[in-house]
Design a protein around this motif. Structure first.
Motif, PDB file in Angstrom:
ATOM      1  N   PRO A   1      82.844  14.541  51.198  1.00  0.00           N
ATOM      2  CA  PRO A   1      81.814  13.889  51.756  1.00  0.00           C
ATOM      3  C   PRO A   1      82.277  13.165  53.068  1.00  0.00           C
ATOM      4  CG  PRO A   1      82.752  12.578  50.074  1.00  0.00           C
ATOM      5  CD  PRO A   1      83.765  13.762  50.382  1.00  0.00           C
ATOM      6  N   ALA A   2      83.766  13.435  53.323  1.00  0.00           N
ATOM      7  CA  ALA A   2      84.367  12.788  54.272  1.00  0.00           C
ATOM      8  C   ALA A   2      84.396  14.000  55.286  1.00  0.00           C
ATOM      9  CB  ALA A   2      85.483  12.219  53.942  1.00  0.00           C
ATOM     10  N   ALA A   3      84.520  13.189  56.553  1.00  0.00           N
ATOM     11  CA  ALA A   3      84.837  14.276  57.635  1.00  0.00           C
ATOM     12  C   ALA A   3      85.452  13.495  58.694  1.00  0.00           C
ATOM     13  CB  ALA A   3      83.446  14.791  58.178  1.00  0.00           C
ATOM     14  N   PRO A   4      86.972  13.334  58.702  1.00  0.00           N
ATOM     15  CA  PRO A   4      87.587  12.520  59.483  1.00  0.00           C
ATOM     16  C   PRO A   4      88.404  12.890  60.493  1.00  0.00           C
ATOM     17  CG  PRO A   4      88.706  12.904  57.272  1.00  0.00           C
ATOM     18  CD  PRO A   4      87.557  13.952  57.559  1.00  0.00           C
ATOM     19  N   PRO A   5      87.907  12.961  61.975  1.00  0.00           N
ATOM     20  CA  PRO A   5      88.698  13.438  62.899  1.00  0.00           C
ATOM     21  C   PRO A   5      90.065  12.119  62.920  1.00  0.00           C
ATOM     22  CG  PRO A   5      86.965  12.959  63.964  1.00  0.00           C
ATOM     23  CD  PRO A   5      86.725  12.452  62.506  1.00  0.00           C
TER      24      PRO A   5
ATOM     25  N   CYS B   1      87.137  18.463  55.985  1.00  0.00           N
ATOM     26  CA  CYS B   1      85.797  18.113  55.476  1.00  0.00           C
ATOM     27  C   CYS B   1      85.874  18.535  53.766  1.00  0.00           C
ATOM     28  CB  CYS B   1      84.687  18.641  56.222  1.00  0.00           C
ATOM     29  SG  CYS B   1      83.109  18.458  55.645  1.00  0.00           S
ATOM     30  N   GLU B   2      85.446  17.610  52.987  1.00  0.00           N
ATOM     31  CA  GLU B   2      85.567  18.105  51.430  1.00  0.00           C
ATOM     32  C   GLU B   2      84.336  17.415  50.720  1.00  0.00           C
ATOM     33  OE1 GLU B   2      89.339  17.323  49.434  1.00  0.00           O
ATOM     34  OE2 GLU B   2      90.455  18.647  50.710  1.00  0.00           O
ATOM     35  N   VAL B   3      84.009  18.057  49.801  1.00  0.00           N
ATOM     36  CA  VAL B   3      83.104  17.727  48.760  1.00  0.00           C
ATOM     37  C   VAL B   3      83.760  17.365  47.574  1.00  0.00           C
ATOM     38  CG1 VAL B   3      81.186  18.310  47.335  1.00  0.00           C
ATOM     39  CG2 VAL B   3      81.013  19.109  49.809  1.00  0.00           C
ATOM     40  N   VAL B   4      83.713  16.259  46.982  1.00  0.00           N
ATOM     41  CA  VAL B   4      84.338  15.670  45.760  1.00  0.00           C
ATOM     42  C   VAL B   4      83.221  15.322  44.819  1.00  0.00           C
ATOM     43  CG1 VAL B   4      85.950  14.072  44.853  1.00  0.00           C
ATOM     44  CG2 VAL B   4      86.097  14.858  47.413  1.00  0.00           C
ATOM     45  N   TYR B   5      83.450  15.961  43.512  1.00  0.00           N
ATOM     46  CA  TYR B   5      82.558  15.493  42.394  1.00  0.00           C
ATOM     47  C   TYR B   5      83.374  14.527  41.492  1.00  0.00           C
ATOM     48  CZ  TYR B   5      79.670  19.312  44.040  1.00  0.00           C
ATOM     49  OH  TYR B   5      78.987  20.465  44.845  1.00  0.00           O
ATOM     50  N   VAL B   6      82.622  13.685  41.357  1.00  0.00           N
ATOM     51  CA  VAL B   6      83.356  12.775  39.982  1.00  0.00           C
ATOM     52  C   VAL B   6      82.189  12.186  39.223  1.00  0.00           C
ATOM     53  CG1 VAL B   6      84.980  11.897  41.769  1.00  0.00           C
ATOM     54  CG2 VAL B   6      82.859  10.579  41.831  1.00  0.00           C
ATOM     55  N   GLU B   7      82.631  12.106  37.827  1.00  0.00           N
ATOM     56  CA  GLU B   7      81.780  11.444  36.703  1.00  0.00           C
ATOM     57  C   GLU B   7      81.990  10.198  36.440  1.00  0.00           C
ATOM     58  OE1 GLU B   7      81.570  14.291  33.362  1.00  0.00           O
ATOM     59  OE2 GLU B   7      80.497  15.732  34.575  1.00  0.00           O
ATOM     60  N   GLY B   8      81.092   9.238  36.304  1.00  0.00           N
ATOM     61  CA  GLY B   8      81.178   7.820  36.194  1.00  0.00           C
ATOM     62  C   GLY B   8      81.388   7.555  34.465  1.00  0.00           C
ATOM     63  N   ARG B   9      82.312   6.681  34.219  1.00  0.00           N
ATOM     64  CA  ARG B   9      82.211   6.348  32.797  1.00  0.00           C
ATOM     65  C   ARG B   9      81.964   4.871  32.544  1.00  0.00           C
ATOM     66  NH1 ARG B   9      88.209   9.208  31.006  1.00  0.00           N
ATOM     67  NH2 ARG B   9      87.440  11.354  31.566  1.00  0.00           N
ATOM     68  N   ARG B  10      81.265   4.640  31.630  1.00  0.00           N
ATOM     69  CA  ARG B  10      80.978   3.532  31.259  1.00  0.00           C
ATOM     70  C   ARG B  10      82.200   2.367  30.705  1.00  0.00           C
ATOM     71  NH1 ARG B  10      74.783   3.173  28.199  1.00  0.00           N
ATOM     72  NH2 ARG B  10      73.893   4.138  29.896  1.00  0.00           N
ATOM     73  N   SER B  11      82.139   1.359  31.373  1.00  0.00           N
ATOM     74  CA  SER B  11      83.297   0.302  30.911  1.00  0.00           C
ATOM     75  C   SER B  11      82.753  -0.801  30.201  1.00  0.00           C
ATOM     76  CB  SER B  11      84.146  -0.157  32.194  1.00  0.00           C
ATOM     77  OG  SER B  11      83.183  -0.892  33.173  1.00  0.00           O
ATOM     78  N   VAL B  12      82.992  -1.136  29.011  1.00  0.00           N
ATOM     79  CA  VAL B  12      82.538  -2.184  28.124  1.00  0.00           C
ATOM     80  C   VAL B  12      83.599  -3.291  28.178  1.00  0.00           C
ATOM     81  CG1 VAL B  12      82.078  -2.762  25.887  1.00  0.00           C
ATOM     82  CG2 VAL B  12      82.042  -0.462  26.509  1.00  0.00           C
TER      83      VAL B  12
ATOM     84  N   SER C   1      81.232  23.840  46.431  1.00  0.00           N
ATOM     85  CA  SER C   1      79.879  24.022  46.985  1.00  0.00           C
ATOM     86  C   SER C   1      79.570  25.496  47.387  1.00  0.00           C
ATOM     87  CB  SER C   1      79.664  23.079  47.944  1.00  0.00           C
ATOM     88  OG  SER C   1      78.484  23.385  48.747  1.00  0.00           O
ATOM     89  N   PRO C   2      78.571  26.194  47.142  1.00  0.00           N
ATOM     90  CA  PRO C   2      78.628  27.694  47.757  1.00  0.00           C
ATOM     91  C   PRO C   2      78.392  27.783  49.074  1.00  0.00           C
ATOM     92  CG  PRO C   2      76.406  26.960  46.745  1.00  0.00           C
ATOM     93  CD  PRO C   2      77.499  25.753  46.384  1.00  0.00           C
ATOM     94  N   ASP C   3      78.080  26.646  49.832  1.00  0.00           N
ATOM     95  CA  ASP C   3      77.949  26.671  51.228  1.00  0.00           C
ATOM     96  C   ASP C   3      79.295  26.538  52.069  1.00  0.00           C
ATOM     97  OD1 ASP C   3      75.379  26.808  51.085  1.00  0.00           O
ATOM     98  OD2 ASP C   3      75.031  24.754  51.218  1.00  0.00           O
ATOM     99  N   LEU C   4      80.503  26.033  51.358  1.00  0.00           N
ATOM    100  CA  LEU C   4      81.753  26.096  51.994  1.00  0.00           C
ATOM    101  C   LEU C   4      82.510  27.258  52.054  1.00  0.00           C
ATOM    102  CD1 LEU C   4      83.102  23.168  49.884  1.00  0.00           C
ATOM    103  CD2 LEU C   4      82.258  22.871  52.336  1.00  0.00           C
ATOM    104  N   PRO C   5      83.150  27.628  53.170  1.00  0.00           N
ATOM    105  CA  PRO C   5      84.123  28.680  53.315  1.00  0.00           C
ATOM    106  C   PRO C   5      85.051  28.595  52.195  1.00  0.00           C
ATOM    107  CG  PRO C   5      83.889  27.412  55.620  1.00  0.00           C
ATOM    108  CD  PRO C   5      83.306  26.405  54.447  1.00  0.00           C
ATOM    109  N   ASN C   6      85.699  29.965  52.042  1.00  0.00           N
ATOM    110  CA  ASN C   6      86.689  30.222  50.990  1.00  0.00           C
ATOM    111  C   ASN C   6      87.865  29.113  51.341  1.00  0.00           C
ATOM    112  OD1 ASN C   6      85.131  31.888  49.302  1.00  0.00           O
ATOM    113  ND2 ASN C   6      85.872  33.543  50.763  1.00  0.00           N
ATOM    114  N   ALA C   7      88.326  29.094  52.449  1.00  0.00           N
ATOM    115  CA  ALA C   7      89.328  28.405  52.908  1.00  0.00           C
ATOM    116  C   ALA C   7      89.507  26.839  52.722  1.00  0.00           C
ATOM    117  CB  ALA C   7      89.804  28.767  54.347  1.00  0.00           C
TER     118      ALA C   7
END
Length: 435
Positions: free
Chosen positions: A36-40, A125-136, A25-31
């Motif tokens: 989507p989780a923010a867990p203390p 705190c992290e953003v995670v991108y996942v793509e769903g796959r159809r299961s038959v 995400s461009p809003d995140l610091p480089n480090a």
């Protein structure tokens, strides 16, 4: 911890397929890695020093247990020293560099007043991108005539699958800590509070004494509860009743209003067991003279007179003081998961999810937090993204208090929190809104 949750949810959404990498995400610091989780997380005991293990495992243990602060704070060596100062207790927040945490989330923390060398809270705190796959899957067969028509499969919702993935992640993390204790001599334990946003819903998972609330249009919505010997008394007593060997002949699973004295043998006294919420009378027997499994009240309540938290991760080595009795069987690693559907309400920029470790909640009530939310956010323009960091800082400062002759004090002269304090403010509407 977050890696376990991330992997579990990603595996669930992608139906077992590994998600291809995407840009951060461009809003995140480089480090920071892509949150989507923010867990203390609040450790309950520091890692123990390696014993007679070989040099290689000792080095690994030292690396794993080394002290650090959240990468998104981007602290310099000098900043780390200031963050570690027990006398000044300076509040730390991410720098205002224009690249913010997701949704313009606010964060602030402060070290304890000297109870431990380092800040034992830890946040991520992290953003995670996942793509769903159809299961038959194959279509179920029609039952043959003459046989009862039973449902072939229970209905399983997407929401329950996500909850299960989070619960499984906590269990896997606990198992990993057990392996590290054996292999690398890394000991200790921690509480964990995790928030996951997925498909329009917020999942709040808590194991320990950190807490989360939503403040929406002035209304307070609890999103977790503390797990203490008092709130989980019946679960603990039931386990002691079903497996008396865990009590070692030293403890009783029954609870009495006070410690039973030998001179009271044969007399009647109020008690309650694992099935009771009220009190009744019983005749005192010899076994009732044992120390109670759950004792004390409030913050002084303890399991086996040792620990005041009943859910969390680790503590596989924890024993009763001056005894060989393990306490881990009474500690659950499974979190309570509460779900909030963001799509059911029209949120404004002042609606927020507040996460805090016990250092905040020990001295601040839900109503006081809500009042601070209203006071701070009303002083900023609704589209000002810095307002949420300012709110996190105000809550930390309010719980810490100011230094006086006899420690840190609140405006009402009561003791402020001498514990580590960590606070996330996640806006539910406005410029940092979810998409």
């Amino acid at each position: 911890m977050l890696n376990r949750v991330r992997s579990a949810v990603a595996h669930l959404v992608s139906s077992g397929g590994g998600p291809p990498p995407r840009p951060k995400s461009p809003d995140l610091p480089n480090a920071t890695s892509a949150p989507p989780a923010a867990p203390p997380e609040a450790p309950r005991s520091p890692p123990a020093r390696a014993g007679s293990a070989s040099a290689a495992p000792r080095k690994i243990a030292e690396a794993r247990a080394s002290f650090s602060r959240p990468t998104f704070l981007q602290l310099s060596p000098g900043g780390l020293r200031r963050a570690d100062d027990h006398a000044g207790r300076a509040v730390q927040s991410p720098p205002d560099t224009g690249r913010r945490l997701p949704w313009s989330t606010g964060y602030a923390e402060v070290i304890n007043a000297g109870k431990s060398r380092h800040n034992e809270d830890q946040a991520c705190c992290e953003v995670v991108y996942v793509e769903g796959r159809r299961s038959v899957s194959g279509a179920p067969r029609e039952p043959s005539r003459g046989q009862p028509c039973w449902p072939l499969q229970k209905e399983v919702t997407h929401e329950s699958l996500v909850v299960g993935a989070i619960e499984n992640a906590f269990q896997l993390m606990d198992e990993q800590m057990a392996r590290e204790r054996r292999g690398h001599q890394v000991e200790g334990g921690c509480c964990a509070l995790v928030v996951v946003y997925l498909l329009g819903k917020v999942y709040v998972a808590n194991a320990g004494d950190s807490r989360a609330i939503i403040v929406r249009n002035g209304e307070i919505i609890p999103m977790s509860q503390e797990f203490t010997p008092e709130t989980e008394r019946q679960r603990l007593q039931l386990l002691g009743f079903l497996k008396p060997e865990l009590l070692g002949g030293e403890f009783t699973h029954l609870e009495f209003p006070r410690r039973v004295q030998p001179k009271e043998l044969g007399q009647r006294m109020l008690y309650r067991d694992q099935n009771m919420t009220g009190w009744a009378y019983k005749k005192i027997e010899l076994e009732d003279l044992r120390f109670p499994l759950v004792c004390g009240e409030g913050k002084k309540a303890r399991v086996m007179a040792t620990i005041g938290v009943t859910r969390g991760l680790g503590d596989h080595n924890l024993r009763v003081c001056s005894s060989t009795l393990p306490i881990k069987p009474f500690l659950s690693c499974f979190p309570e998961v509460r779900v909030y559907d963001l799509t059911q309400y029209e949120h404004c920029p002042d609606d927020v999810l507040v996460l805090g470790t016990d250092g905040l909640w020990d001295v601040t009530s839900d109503c006081e937090v809500a009042a601070t939310v209203d006071k701070v956010l009303s002083a900023y323009e609704p589209n000002d993204p810095s307002r949420y960091t300012a709110l996190a800082q105000a809550l930390v400062l309010g719980a810490r208090g100011t230094p006086r002759d006899r420690g840190w004090r609140l405006p009402n002269n009561k003791l402020g929190s001498g514990d580590d304090i960590s606070v996330f403010i996640i806006p539910l509407g406005g410029p940092g809104s979810y998409s």
